[in-house]
Design an enzyme around this catalytic site. Structure first.
Site, PDB file in Angstrom:
ATOM      1  N   ASP A 205       0.819  -1.215   0.000  1.00 60.12           N
ATOM      2  CA  ASP A 205       0.000   0.000   0.000  1.00 60.12           C
ATOM      3  C   ASP A 205       0.856   1.269   0.000  1.00 60.12           C
ATOM      4  OD1 ASP A 205      -2.055  -1.833   0.318  1.00 60.12           O
ATOM      5  OD2 ASP A 205      -2.937  -0.825   2.053  1.00 60.12           O
TER       6      ASP A 205
ATOM      7  N   HIS B  65       3.793  -2.223   3.059  1.00 60.09           N
ATOM      8  CA  HIS B  65       3.792  -0.877   2.481  1.00 60.09           C
ATOM      9  C   HIS B  65       5.050  -0.624   1.656  1.00 60.09           C
ATOM     10  CE1 HIS B  65       0.906  -0.555   5.814  1.00 60.09           C
ATOM     11  NE2 HIS B  65       0.307   0.356   5.075  1.00 60.09           N
TER      12      HIS B  65
HETATM   13 ZN   LIG Z   1      -2.620   3.254   3.257  1.00 59.49          ZN
END
Ligand SMILES: [Zn+2]
Length: 191
Positions: free
Chosen positions: A11, A156
């Protein structure tokens, strides 16, 4: 979802500093993942966004600017989803297939908008928690050791505010090797 498959997701990218390093690590391991990208960042780094897609990874919409879903009027919340989808479509020439709300905070009007855009809402089963004070490489490695077949894993590639891709990258090659040693294969999210 298949029991011997693991669905890796990243992400908050694309990020000019960290996304290329994540891409290189995945390529070295022959692994495909799904990237939930932030629309305005895709507009800032369109070549990098296209590189993610061209490498065979799947693309999801992570809204236009990653505002917290609960602290907006519904009109703005819907626009976050719609504008995120449009930014990714404009850069890639294809619409994202998935949607994930920032912070995993679901909101009916945003899920509804995502479905109108043709996106399936996807959360996760295991978070690496690769952010904040708990996001050291050691801690990330321990949490990822719990991944089992059928899990969607949240990590991430974007630095954003508190993310620690520097720590994640220290253990990502090892994590991918261990998955393979355990007979777990990675796969793109099914559409
Ligand atoms: Zn996010």
């Amino acid at each position: 979802m298949t029991a011997d498959r693991v669905y890796l997701t990243f992400d908050d990218g694309p990020d000019p500093e960290w996304t290329p390093r994540v891409l290189d690590t995945l390529a070295d391991a022959g692994v495909k993942a799904t990237f939930f990208a932030v629309g305005q960042q895709a507009l800032r780094s369109p070549d990098l966004m296209r590189r993610v897609h061209a490498a065979g990874h799947a693309i999801g919409n992570h809204t236009y600017s990653h505002r917290h879903p609960w602290f907006m009027f519904s009109r703005a919340a819907r626009a976050q989803v719609r504008d995120g989808a449009k930014a990714l479509s404009d850069v890639l020439g294809v619409a994202p297939q998935f949607y994930r709300p920032p912070h995993g905070r679901q909101r009916a009007c945003m899920s509804d908008e995502a479905q109108r855009c043709g996106e399936r809402v996807v959360l996760w089963d295991v978070s690496a928690i690769d952010w904040g004070p708990m996001g050291s490489a050691d801690n990330i490695e321990k949490r990822l050791a719990a991944v089992k077949g059928g899990d969607i894993v949240l990590m991430h590639d974007g630095r954003n505010q508190h993310n620690r891709p520097d720590q994640l990258l220290q253990i990502l090659p090892l994590f991918l090797r261990k998955l393979s040693d355990r007979g777990l294969r990675t796969a793109l999210l099914p559409s």
